[in-house]
Design an enzyme around this catalytic site. Structure first.
Site, PDB file in Angstrom:
ATOM      1  N   HIS A 195      22.059  51.161  44.817  1.00  0.00           N
ATOM      2  CA  HIS A 195      22.805  52.041  45.718  1.00  0.00           C
ATOM      3  C   HIS A 195      23.913  52.730  44.932  1.00  0.00           C
ATOM      4  O   HIS A 195      24.652  52.100  44.193  1.00  0.00           O
ATOM      5  CB  HIS A 195      23.398  51.213  46.869  1.00  0.00           C
ATOM      6  CG  HIS A 195      24.399  51.940  47.696  1.00  0.00           C
ATOM      7  ND1 HIS A 195      25.740  51.625  47.699  1.00  0.00           N
ATOM      8  CD2 HIS A 195      24.247  52.975  48.559  1.00  0.00           C
ATOM      9  CE1 HIS A 195      26.382  52.423  48.530  1.00  0.00           C
ATOM     10  NE2 HIS A 195      25.495  53.253  49.069  1.00  0.00           N
ATOM     11  N   HIS A 229      31.222  59.618  44.037  1.00  0.00           N
ATOM     12  CA  HIS A 229      31.458  58.628  45.086  1.00  0.00           C
ATOM     13  C   HIS A 229      32.952  58.345  45.078  1.00  0.00           C
ATOM     14  O   HIS A 229      33.442  57.577  44.258  1.00  0.00           O
ATOM     15  CB  HIS A 229      30.671  57.333  44.851  1.00  0.00           C
ATOM     16  CG  HIS A 229      30.738  56.393  46.018  1.00  0.00           C
ATOM     17  ND1 HIS A 229      30.976  55.037  45.869  1.00  0.00           N
ATOM     18  CD2 HIS A 229      30.600  56.603  47.357  1.00  0.00           C
ATOM     19  CE1 HIS A 229      30.970  54.462  47.074  1.00  0.00           C
ATOM     20  NE2 HIS A 229      30.747  55.393  47.987  1.00  0.00           N
TER      21      HIS A 229
END
Length: 325
Positions: free
Chosen positions: A44, A123
Site C-alpha cells: 500500500h 502521500h
C-alpha cells in the site's frame, strides 16, 4: 515444520519459499490457476520511503485544509507529524520486490508550480524520486527475475493534464516494452511465462479505454478504519456480498484521521501498524484464495517487511493445493 504435499512429495511450506522468487518456486499445480485466484502480497502506497524530508515539498492538496494551513505557518512544528504519518513503507522498491511484494499501489502527481513534466509519487508530501526512475528500477529487477510477475496500479492522479497522462503511458511502454501484458482471459503464470509477460499495469483514468495494453482500475477494498477489529468487521461484511470477478485488492491498511494524529503526538503510523499486525495477520491466516464468495486475492499492507506479512499471504496458496477450487 509445516509442509504441503504435491504429487506425493513433501515440499516446504509456501511461506518458506525464497520470497525474491516465490512465483517461480510455486508447485506446478498452481501454474494454471488464474492470478485473480491466487493470494498475492501487495504494498500500500509503495513509494513513500523517499518522501521529501527537506521541506522543499508542499503538503499535497489532498490533505485537510487545516493541515495545509498549519503547515504553511507552523512548518517546523507540523512537518514531523506529516512525515511520521505519511511514510507507509521504509524499504526501497527493489527491496520490497525482493521481500516478495508483487502488487504496488502507485499514486502519481505532478508537483504544483513545477515547470518540468517530471512526475512524482505522493502521500502527505511528494517524493524525491521521479516515477520514471522508480519504473526503471522495477524493470531492472524484472530483468534479473524473469519468472516473476508484478501488478502496478497507477491511481490517485493529482495535477496531471491529458498531455501528462499521454507522457506517462508512453514512459510505461518505453520502459517495460514487451514485458507489458495486455488484457487477456487466460491470466496464469504458465501463460505469462510462455509469452514473456511480467507486468500488468492497471490505470485509474478514462484514457485506459484507448489502450489495450493497460488494464482498468483494480478494485481496492479500503475499510477506512483506525482499529483492526473494525477493519476486519468491514471486510467480513464485504466478503458476504461476494468478491469482484477479476483481480482485486483487500487493503489491510489502517486510516487515522487528523484528530487521532493530533491527540497521539508520540505515536507514528508504524507504531499503530505494528501494534495491530498480530490481530490482522491472525485473521488473514484464516482467509482463503480462489473464486469462492468470501475468497481474497491481492492483500496489501503497510510496512510489508514486518511481522512476516508477505510469507503469511503467500502461504495461503497452500489451501488451493489441499482443497478443490
Amino acid at each position: 515444520m509445516s509442509s504441503v504435499v504435491v504429487s506425493g512429495r513433501s515440499e516446504l511450506s509456501l511461506g518458506e519459499l525464497p520470497m525474491e522468487g516465490w512465483m517461480s518456486h510455486l508447485p506446478c499445480a498452481l501454474w494454471d490457476i488464474p492470478l485473480y485466484h491466487l493470494a498475492i502480497p501487495g504494498s500500500h502506497n509503495a513509494i513513500t520511503y523517499c518522501l521529501d524530508m527537506n521541506d522543499r515539498s508542499p503538503v499535497d492538496p489532498m490533505q485537510p485544509d487545516m493541515l495545509q494551513k498549519l503547515d504553511k505557518y507552523m512548518k517546523p512544528l507540523i512537518r514531523p507529524f506529516v512525515y511520521k504519518w505519511s511514510i507507509t513503507q521504509e524499504y526501497t522498491i527493489k527491496q520490497q520486490l525482493d521481500c516478495g511484494v508483487r502488487y504496488c499501489d502507485l499514486r502519481i502527481a505532478h508537483r504544483p508550480d513545477d515547470s518540468s513534466t517530471d512526475l512524482y509519487f505522493y502521500h502527505g508530501v511528494y517524493t524525491t524520486l521521479t516515477v520514471e526512475t522508480v519504473l526503471m528500477e522495477i524493470n531492472e529487477w524484472l530483468d534479473a527475475h524473469p519468472k516473476e510477475v508484478v501488478i502496478l496500479s497507477f491511481s490517485h492522479f493529482l495535477g496531471l493534464s491529458q498531455e501528462l497522462h499521454v507522457q506517462l503511458i508512453t514512459t510505461i511502454r518505453s520502459i517495460f516494452s514487451a514485458k507489458l501484458c495486455p488484457e487477456m482471459e487466460e491470466l496464469t503464470l504458465r501463460k505469462l511465462w510462455t509469452l514473456g509477460y511480467q507486468v500488468i499495469v492497471s490505470y485509474e483514468h478514462s484514457i485506459v479505454s484507448s489502450h489495450s495494453d493497460l488494464w482498468p482500475h483494480i478494485p481496492y477494498w479500503w475499510a477506512n478504519k483506525c482499529k483492526a477489529e473494525a477493519l476486519i468487521e468491514e471486510f467480513e461484511r464485504r466478503k458476504q456480498q461476494g468478491r469482484p470477478g477479476g483481480l482485486f485488492v483487500t487493503g489491510i491498511n489502517l486510516t487515522e484521521d487528523l484528530k487521532y494524529i493530533c491527540t497521539h503526538p508520540t505515536e507514528s503510523l508504524k507504531d499503530v501498524v505494528l501494534s495491530t499486525y498480530p490481530t490482522l495477520l491472525s485473521w488473514l491466516r484464516e482467509q482463503t484464495p480462489g473464486f469462492g464468495v468470501g475468497s481474497l486475492n491481492i492483500i496489501a499492507g503497510d510496512f510489508i517487511t514486518e511481522s512476516h506479512f508477505v510469507p503469511t499471504v503467500v502461504s495461503l496458496n497452500e489451501k488451493l493445493l489441499k482443497w478443490p477450487l
